[in-house]
Design a protein around this motif. Structure first.
Motif, PDB file in Angstrom:
ATOM      1  N   THR A  67       0.863  -1.179   0.000  1.00  0.00           N
ATOM      2  CA  THR A  67       0.000   0.000   0.000  1.00  0.00           C
ATOM      3  C   THR A  67       0.895   1.223   0.000  1.00  0.00           C
ATOM      4  OG1 THR A  67      -1.780  -1.126   1.183  1.00  0.00           O
ATOM      5  CG2 THR A  67      -1.800   1.271   1.228  1.00  0.00           C
ATOM      6  N   LEU A  68       0.705   2.079  -0.994  1.00  0.00           N
ATOM      7  CA  LEU A  68       1.497   3.305  -1.083  1.00  0.00           C
ATOM      8  C   LEU A  68       1.022   4.312  -0.043  1.00  0.00           C
ATOM      9  CD1 LEU A  68       1.621   3.800  -4.962  1.00  0.00           C
ATOM     10  CD2 LEU A  68       3.277   2.634  -3.496  1.00  0.00           C
ATOM     11  N   PRO A  69       1.916   5.154   0.452  1.00  0.00           N
ATOM     12  CA  PRO A  69       1.479   6.225   1.350  1.00  0.00           C
ATOM     13  C   PRO A  69       0.511   7.156   0.614  1.00  0.00           C
ATOM     14  CG  PRO A  69       3.882   6.086   1.272  1.00  0.00           C
ATOM     15  CD  PRO A  69       3.357   5.169   0.240  1.00  0.00           C
ATOM     16  N   SER A  70      -0.325   7.849   1.355  1.00  0.00           N
ATOM     17  CA  SER A  70      -1.316   8.747   0.760  1.00  0.00           C
ATOM     18  C   SER A  70      -0.644   9.829  -0.072  1.00  0.00           C
ATOM     19  CB  SER A  70      -2.146   9.411   1.844  1.00  0.00           C
ATOM     20  OG  SER A  70      -2.884   8.447   2.543  1.00  0.00           O
ATOM     21  N   ILE A  71      -1.305  10.161  -1.176  1.00  0.00           N
ATOM     22  CA  ILE A  71      -0.848  11.210  -2.085  1.00  0.00           C
ATOM     23  C   ILE A  71      -1.871  12.333  -2.017  1.00  0.00           C
ATOM     24  CG2 ILE A  71      -0.288  11.766  -4.487  1.00  0.00           C
ATOM     25  CD1 ILE A  71      -0.015   8.602  -4.825  1.00  0.00           C
ATOM     26  N   ASP A  72      -1.419  13.544  -1.709  1.00  0.00           N
ATOM     27  CA  ASP A  72      -2.318  14.696  -1.649  1.00  0.00           C
ATOM     28  C   ASP A  72      -2.640  15.178  -3.062  1.00  0.00           C
ATOM     29  OD1 ASP A  72      -2.203  14.596   1.093  1.00  0.00           O
ATOM     30  OD2 ASP A  72      -0.776  16.241   1.284  1.00  0.00           O
ATOM     31  N   LEU A  73      -3.937  15.353  -3.328  1.00  0.00           N
ATOM     32  CA  LEU A  73      -4.409  15.783  -4.643  1.00  0.00           C
ATOM     33  C   LEU A  73      -5.539  16.773  -4.505  1.00  0.00           C
ATOM     34  CD1 LEU A  73      -4.957  12.346  -6.430  1.00  0.00           C
ATOM     35  CD2 LEU A  73      -3.051  13.873  -6.768  1.00  0.00           C
ATOM     36  N   GLU A  74      -5.845  17.434  -5.600  1.00  0.00           N
ATOM     37  CA  GLU A  74      -7.059  18.233  -5.675  1.00  0.00           C
ATOM     38  C   GLU A  74      -7.777  17.857  -6.959  1.00  0.00           C
ATOM     39  OE1 GLU A  74      -8.504  22.840  -5.742  1.00  0.00           O
ATOM     40  OE2 GLU A  74      -6.732  22.308  -4.580  1.00  0.00           O
ATOM     41  N   ILE A  75      -8.986  17.338  -6.811  1.00  0.00           N
ATOM     42  CA  ILE A  75      -9.816  16.992  -7.954  1.00  0.00           C
ATOM     43  C   ILE A  75     -10.665  18.213  -8.272  1.00  0.00           C
ATOM     44  CG2 ILE A  75     -11.577  15.421  -8.866  1.00  0.00           C
ATOM     45  CD1 ILE A  75      -8.947  14.010  -8.128  1.00  0.00           C
ATOM     46  N   ASN A  76     -10.614  18.663  -9.514  1.00  0.00           N
ATOM     47  CA  ASN A  76     -11.383  19.829  -9.940  1.00  0.00           C
ATOM     48  C   ASN A  76     -12.372  19.435 -11.018  1.00  0.00           C
ATOM     49  OD1 ASN A  76     -10.041  21.915  -8.361  1.00  0.00           O
ATOM     50  ND2 ASN A  76      -8.264  21.436  -9.609  1.00  0.00           N
ATOM     51  N   ARG A  77     -13.501  20.118 -11.021  1.00  0.00           N
ATOM     52  CA  ARG A  77     -14.533  19.899 -12.032  1.00  0.00           C
ATOM     53  C   ARG A  77     -13.959  20.235 -13.402  1.00  0.00           C
ATOM     54  NH1 ARG A  77     -18.465  23.145 -14.200  1.00  0.00           N
ATOM     55  NH2 ARG A  77     -17.707  24.913 -13.023  1.00  0.00           N
ATOM     56  N   ASN A  78     -14.256  19.397 -14.398  1.00  0.00           N
ATOM     57  CA  ASN A  78     -13.835  19.614 -15.789  1.00  0.00           C
ATOM     58  C   ASN A  78     -12.337  19.494 -16.013  1.00  0.00           C
ATOM     59  OD1 ASN A  78     -16.216  19.904 -17.163  1.00  0.00           O
ATOM     60  ND2 ASN A  78     -16.222  22.121 -17.090  1.00  0.00           N
ATOM     61  N   GLU A  79     -11.596  18.901 -15.095  1.00  0.00           N
ATOM     62  CA  GLU A  79     -10.152  18.757 -15.256  1.00  0.00           C
ATOM     63  C   GLU A  79      -9.733  17.307 -15.049  1.00  0.00           C
ATOM     64  OE1 GLU A  79      -8.886  23.131 -13.499  1.00  0.00           O
ATOM     65  OE2 GLU A  79      -7.817  21.353 -12.806  1.00  0.00           O
ATOM     66  N   ILE A  80      -8.600  16.965 -15.667  1.00  0.00           N
ATOM     67  CA  ILE A  80      -8.003  15.648 -15.467  1.00  0.00           C
ATOM     68  C   ILE A  80      -6.851  15.809 -14.482  1.00  0.00           C
ATOM     69  CG2 ILE A  80      -6.744  13.746 -16.535  1.00  0.00           C
ATOM     70  CD1 ILE A  80      -8.196  14.451 -19.163  1.00  0.00           C
ATOM     71  N   THR A  81      -6.878  15.025 -13.412  1.00  0.00           N
ATOM     72  CA  THR A  81      -5.779  14.972 -12.452  1.00  0.00           C
ATOM     73  C   THR A  81      -5.014  13.694 -12.755  1.00  0.00           C
ATOM     74  OG1 THR A  81      -7.129  16.107 -10.812  1.00  0.00           O
ATOM     75  CG2 THR A  81      -5.191  14.923 -10.003  1.00  0.00           C
ATOM     76  N   GLU A  82      -3.722  13.823 -13.033  1.00  0.00           N
ATOM     77  CA  GLU A  82      -2.950  12.669 -13.463  1.00  0.00           C
ATOM     78  C   GLU A  82      -1.827  12.348 -12.478  1.00  0.00           C
ATOM     79  OE1 GLU A  82      -0.732  11.046 -17.495  1.00  0.00           O
ATOM     80  OE2 GLU A  82      -1.950  12.853 -17.576  1.00  0.00           O
ATOM     81  N   VAL A  83      -1.704  11.048 -12.184  1.00  0.00           N
ATOM     82  CA  VAL A  83      -0.667  10.524 -11.294  1.00  0.00           C
ATOM     83  C   VAL A  83       0.031   9.396 -12.039  1.00  0.00           C
ATOM     84  CG1 VAL A  83      -0.230   9.318  -9.108  1.00  0.00           C
ATOM     85  CG2 VAL A  83      -2.014  11.067  -9.227  1.00  0.00           C
ATOM     86  N   THR A  84       1.365   9.347 -11.932  1.00  0.00           N
ATOM     87  CA  THR A  84       2.123   8.242 -12.512  1.00  0.00           C
ATOM     88  C   THR A  84       2.886   7.542 -11.401  1.00  0.00           C
ATOM     89  OG1 THR A  84       2.358   9.310 -14.667  1.00  0.00           O
ATOM     90  CG2 THR A  84       3.948   7.595 -14.146  1.00  0.00           C
ATOM     91  N   VAL A  85       2.744   6.217 -11.343  1.00  0.00           N
ATOM     92  CA  VAL A  85       3.480   5.387 -10.396  1.00  0.00           C
ATOM     93  C   VAL A  85       4.480   4.588 -11.215  1.00  0.00           C
ATOM     94  CG1 VAL A  85       3.317   3.540  -8.685  1.00  0.00           C
ATOM     95  CG2 VAL A  85       1.491   5.251  -8.850  1.00  0.00           C
ATOM     96  N   ASN A  86       5.764   4.819 -10.967  1.00  0.00           N
ATOM     97  CA  ASN A  86       6.817   4.166 -11.728  1.00  0.00           C
ATOM     98  C   ASN A  86       7.549   3.162 -10.837  1.00  0.00           C
ATOM     99  OD1 ASN A  86       8.570   3.683 -13.918  1.00  0.00           O
ATOM    100  ND2 ASN A  86      10.084   5.059 -13.026  1.00  0.00           N
ATOM    101  N   TYR A  87       7.419   1.879 -11.181  1.00  0.00           N
ATOM    102  CA  TYR A  87       8.101   0.826 -10.437  1.00  0.00           C
ATOM    103  C   TYR A  87       9.444   0.544 -11.105  1.00  0.00           C
ATOM    104  CZ  TYR A  87       9.201  -3.834  -8.660  1.00  0.00           C
ATOM    105  OH  TYR A  87       9.826  -4.910  -8.104  1.00  0.00           O
ATOM    106  N   ASN A  88      10.532   0.674 -10.348  1.00  0.00           N
ATOM    107  CA  ASN A  88      11.872   0.430 -10.853  1.00  0.00           C
ATOM    108  C   ASN A  88      12.437  -0.780 -10.128  1.00  0.00           C
ATOM    109  OD1 ASN A  88      14.635   0.422 -11.372  1.00  0.00           O
ATOM    110  ND2 ASN A  88      14.758   2.642 -11.494  1.00  0.00           N
ATOM    111  N   SER A  89      12.360  -1.947 -10.772  1.00  0.00           N
ATOM    112  CA  SER A  89      12.763  -3.196 -10.115  1.00  0.00           C
ATOM    113  C   SER A  89      14.271  -3.275  -9.895  1.00  0.00           C
ATOM    114  CB  SER A  89      12.281  -4.399 -10.915  1.00  0.00           C
ATOM    115  OG  SER A  89      12.857  -4.387 -12.203  1.00  0.00           O
ATOM    116  N   THR A  90      15.079  -2.668 -10.758  1.00  0.00           N
ATOM    117  CA  THR A  90      16.531  -2.738 -10.575  1.00  0.00           C
ATOM    118  C   THR A  90      16.992  -1.922  -9.370  1.00  0.00           C
ATOM    119  OG1 THR A  90      16.877  -0.910 -12.116  1.00  0.00           O
ATOM    120  CG2 THR A  90      17.002  -3.150 -13.024  1.00  0.00           C
TER     121      THR A  90
END
Length: 139
Positions: free
Chosen positions: A89-112
């Motif tokens: 479980t990832l720690p909480s990420i603070d965001l703001e969701i706005n009407r008519n907008e896309i909120t984008e998050v990228t989670v990048n797993y680096n196995s090396t």
């Protein structure tokens, strides 16, 4: 026609094949809207995404906006089996969701490097918000 919701898009880069389910929880969003387009009450929304029904590298949800004066918190849990305990479980990420907008998050797993990077698109640029060492967890 005005929209009453925003969209949360979460991209997963290099997600291990062993992940079969993702739970997404987001807090502090509005629960209701009336005919005058006024929001009220607060809600938390949980969504479950399964590998058996969709590709897990890009998940999205339509959500009401973040409650005024609050910050929404996004929590993502990864499962390698259908049991009730998440593998990670990832720690909480603070965001703001706005009407008519896309909120984008990228989670990048680096196995090396045994780490996960969490990036959020804020103010027209990508910002690294967390880097987690996960060497003790096998996913």
């Amino acid at each position: 026609m005005d929209r009453t919701k925003g969209k949360l898009l979460v991209k997963m880069n290099n997600l291990p094949e062993s992940i079969i389910k993702i739970d997404q929880n987001i807090s502090n969003i509005y629960k209701y809207i009336n005919a005058q387009r006024l929001y009220r009450d607060m809600a938390d929304v949980k969504s479950t995404f399964r590998k058996s029904t969709q590709v897990l590298d890009k998940i999205s949800s339509y959500l009401a906006p973040t409650v005024n004066g609050e910050t929404s918190k996004l929590t993502i849990s990864f499962y390698t089996t259908e049991n009730s305990s998440p593998t990670l479980t990832l720690p909480s990420i603070d965001l703001e969701i706005n009407r008519n907008e896309i909120t984008e998050v990228t989670v990048n797993y680096n196995s090396t490097q045994d780490e996960i990077e969490i990036w959020v698109y804020i103010d027209s640029e990508w910002t690294l918000v967390k880097r987690l060492n996960i060497s003790e967890i096998e996913i």
